[in-house]
Design an enzyme around this catalytic site. Structure first.
Site, PDB file in Angstrom:
ATOM      1  N   ASP A  18       5.749  -0.046  -0.988  1.00 13.61           N
ATOM      2  CA  ASP A  18       4.990  -1.018  -1.842  1.00 13.61           C
ATOM      3  C   ASP A  18       5.504  -1.647  -2.772  1.00 13.61           C
ATOM      4  O   ASP A  18       6.446  -1.196  -3.529  1.00 13.61           O
ATOM      5  CB  ASP A  18       3.539  -0.250  -2.468  1.00 13.61           C
ATOM      6  CG  ASP A  18       2.580  -1.245  -2.999  1.00 13.61           C
ATOM      7  OD1 ASP A  18       1.397  -0.925  -2.129  1.00 13.61           O
ATOM      8  OD2 ASP A  18       2.804  -2.129  -3.874  1.00 13.61           O
ATOM      9  N   ILE A  19       5.238  -3.115  -3.213  1.00 14.67           N
ATOM     10  CA  ILE A  19       6.244  -3.780  -4.015  1.00 14.67           C
ATOM     11  C   ILE A  19       5.964  -3.588  -5.531  1.00 14.67           C
ATOM     12  O   ILE A  19       6.553  -3.722  -6.290  1.00 14.67           O
ATOM     13  CB  ILE A  19       6.051  -5.369  -3.720  1.00 14.67           C
ATOM     14  CG1 ILE A  19       7.149  -6.093  -4.279  1.00 14.67           C
ATOM     15  CG2 ILE A  19       4.707  -5.740  -4.259  1.00 14.67           C
ATOM     16  CD1 ILE A  19       7.154  -7.530  -3.607  1.00 14.67           C
TER      17      ILE A  19
ATOM     18  N   ASN B 247      -8.166   1.267   1.514  1.00 18.81           N
ATOM     19  CA  ASN B 247      -8.974   0.064   0.609  1.00 18.81           C
ATOM     20  C   ASN B 247     -10.037  -0.601   1.727  1.00 18.81           C
ATOM     21  O   ASN B 247      -9.456  -1.134   2.384  1.00 18.81           O
ATOM     22  CB  ASN B 247      -8.290  -0.575  -0.330  1.00 18.81           C
ATOM     23  CG  ASN B 247      -7.783   0.286  -1.508  1.00 18.81           C
ATOM     24  OD1 ASN B 247      -8.302   1.297  -1.971  1.00 18.81           O
ATOM     25  ND2 ASN B 247      -6.862  -0.018  -1.905  1.00 18.81           N
TER      26      ASN B 247
ATOM     27  N   GLN C 291      -9.135  -4.105  -2.206  1.00 21.51           N
ATOM     28  CA  GLN C 291      -8.135  -4.530  -1.301  1.00 21.51           C
ATOM     29  C   GLN C 291      -7.886  -6.016  -1.614  1.00 21.51           C
ATOM     30  O   GLN C 291      -8.851  -6.856  -1.896  1.00 21.51           O
ATOM     31  CB  GLN C 291      -9.123  -4.589  -0.138  1.00 21.51           C
ATOM     32  CG  GLN C 291      -8.451  -4.806   1.218  1.00 21.51           C
ATOM     33  CD  GLN C 291      -9.407  -4.813   2.601  1.00 21.51           C
ATOM     34  OE1 GLN C 291     -10.362  -4.743   2.620  1.00 21.51           O
ATOM     35  NE2 GLN C 291      -8.484  -5.084   3.589  1.00 21.51           N
TER      36      GLN C 291
ATOM     37  N   HIS D 144      -3.822  -1.530   5.861  1.00 20.04           N
ATOM     38  CA  HIS D 144      -2.743  -0.725   5.717  1.00 20.04           C
ATOM     39  C   HIS D 144      -3.046   0.604   4.994  1.00 20.04           C
ATOM     40  O   HIS D 144      -4.217   0.762   4.255  1.00 20.04           O
ATOM     41  CB  HIS D 144      -1.990  -1.543   4.536  1.00 20.04           C
ATOM     42  CG  HIS D 144      -2.725  -2.208   3.551  1.00 20.04           C
ATOM     43  ND1 HIS D 144      -3.392  -3.329   3.902  1.00 20.04           N
ATOM     44  CD2 HIS D 144      -2.815  -1.616   2.203  1.00 20.04           C
ATOM     45  CE1 HIS D 144      -4.337  -3.562   2.585  1.00 20.04           C
ATOM     46  NE2 HIS D 144      -3.721  -2.603   1.557  1.00 20.04           N
ATOM     47  N   LEU D 145      -2.383   1.481   5.160  1.00 24.10           N
ATOM     48  CA  LEU D 145      -2.679   2.914   4.804  1.00 24.10           C
ATOM     49  C   LEU D 145      -1.936   2.986   3.729  1.00 24.10           C
ATOM     50  O   LEU D 145      -0.427   2.969   3.813  1.00 24.10           O
ATOM     51  CB  LEU D 145      -2.623   4.055   5.763  1.00 24.10           C
ATOM     52  CG  LEU D 145      -2.793   5.595   5.261  1.00 24.10           C
ATOM     53  CD1 LEU D 145      -4.463   5.757   5.186  1.00 24.10           C
ATOM     54  CD2 LEU D 145      -2.578   6.384   6.403  1.00 24.10           C
TER      55      LEU D 145
HETATM   56  P1  AMP Z   1      -4.722  -3.263  -1.245  1.00 25.87           P
HETATM   57  O1  AMP Z   1      -4.930  -3.533  -2.820  1.00 25.87           O
HETATM   58  O2  AMP Z   1      -5.304  -2.110  -0.588  1.00 25.87           O
HETATM   59  O3  AMP Z   1      -4.965  -4.412  -0.410  1.00 25.87           O
HETATM   60  O4  AMP Z   1      -2.983  -3.138  -1.067  1.00 25.87           O
HETATM   61  C1  AMP Z   1      -2.196  -4.316  -0.886  1.00 25.87           C
HETATM   62  C2  AMP Z   1      -0.836  -3.548  -1.447  1.00 25.87           C
HETATM   63  O5  AMP Z   1       0.198  -4.436  -0.820  1.00 25.87           O
HETATM   64  C3  AMP Z   1      -0.833  -3.488  -2.953  1.00 25.87           C
HETATM   65  O6  AMP Z   1      -0.355  -2.153  -3.204  1.00 25.87           O
HETATM   66  C4  AMP Z   1       0.512  -4.509  -3.106  1.00 25.87           C
HETATM   67  O7  AMP Z   1       1.230  -3.864  -4.142  1.00 25.87           O
HETATM   68  C5  AMP Z   1       1.253  -4.409  -1.953  1.00 25.87           C
HETATM   69  N1  AMP Z   1       2.053  -5.628  -1.610  1.00 25.87           N
HETATM   70  C6  AMP Z   1       1.783  -6.825  -1.811  1.00 25.87           C
HETATM   71  N2  AMP Z   1       2.593  -7.795  -1.287  1.00 25.87           N
HETATM   72  C7  AMP Z   1       3.496  -6.950  -0.971  1.00 25.87           C
HETATM   73  C8  AMP Z   1       4.939  -7.200  -0.234  1.00 25.87           C
HETATM   74  N3  AMP Z   1       5.588  -8.491  -0.201  1.00 25.87           N
HETATM   75  N4  AMP Z   1       5.697  -6.147  -0.147  1.00 25.87           N
HETATM   76  C9  AMP Z   1       5.335  -5.072  -0.401  1.00 25.87           C
HETATM   77  N5  AMP Z   1       3.900  -4.625  -0.597  1.00 25.87           N
HETATM   78  C10 AMP Z   1       3.111  -5.639  -0.949  1.00 25.87           C
END
Ligand code: AMP
Ligand code: ZN
Length: 113
Positions: free
Chosen positions: A30-31, A86, A93, A99-100
């Site tokens: 995760d970023i 989420n 979300q 995504h898990l």
């Molecule tokens: P959610 O809030 O459950 O939709 O989670 C989305 C997740 O994606 C968050 O934890 C973000 O930090 C992560 N995210 C968004 N963009 C990227 C990216 N380019 N690379 C890796 N993780 C990302």
């Protein structure tokens, strides 16, 4: 799906730190990590979220958890970890490709915020 962040990550059009990949799933860091381990496990097939999923998606929804368990084992998270799907705006979300989250490496609070 062309206009999907995570589909672009799977296709390598947007860079990511890959942790695991097979014919069904892709896992990456995760970023914006919320724990020492924060990995996202995503199906390669575009699914919006759990509430949009169908019976045909049941296996992949479970399989993501098995991949999370494998990654957790490799990282020595024997004290425990948390997996989270989420679902919808109130859950936080923000990306609408299933995504898990795999979170671990620190004690988790309950109930989650
Ligand atoms: P959610 O809030 O459950 O939709 O989670 C989305 C997740 O994606 C968050 O934890 C973000 O930090 C992560 N995210 C968004 N963009 C990227 C990216 N380019 N690379 C890796 N993780 C990302
Ligand atoms: Zn997608």
């Amino acid at each position: 799906m062309t206009d999907c962040l995570f589909c672009k990550i799977i296709d390598g059009k947007i860079p990511s730190k890959k942790i695991y990949e097979d014919d069904r799933v892709y896992a990456f860091e995760d970023i914006n990590p919320q724990a020492p381990t924060h990995v996202l496990i995503i199906p390669k097939r575009h699914i919006v979220d759990i509430k949009e999923a169908t019976d045909a998606d049941a296996e992949i929804i479970g399989y993501c958890n098995l991949v999370a368990a494998k990654i957790a084992r490799e990282r020595g998270l024997e004290r425990g970890y948390r997996t989270v799907y989420n679902v919808g705006p109130d859950s936080g979300q923000t990306v609408f490709h299933l995504h898990l989250h795999l979170l671990g490496g620190r004690p988790m609070t309950w109930p989650p915020g």
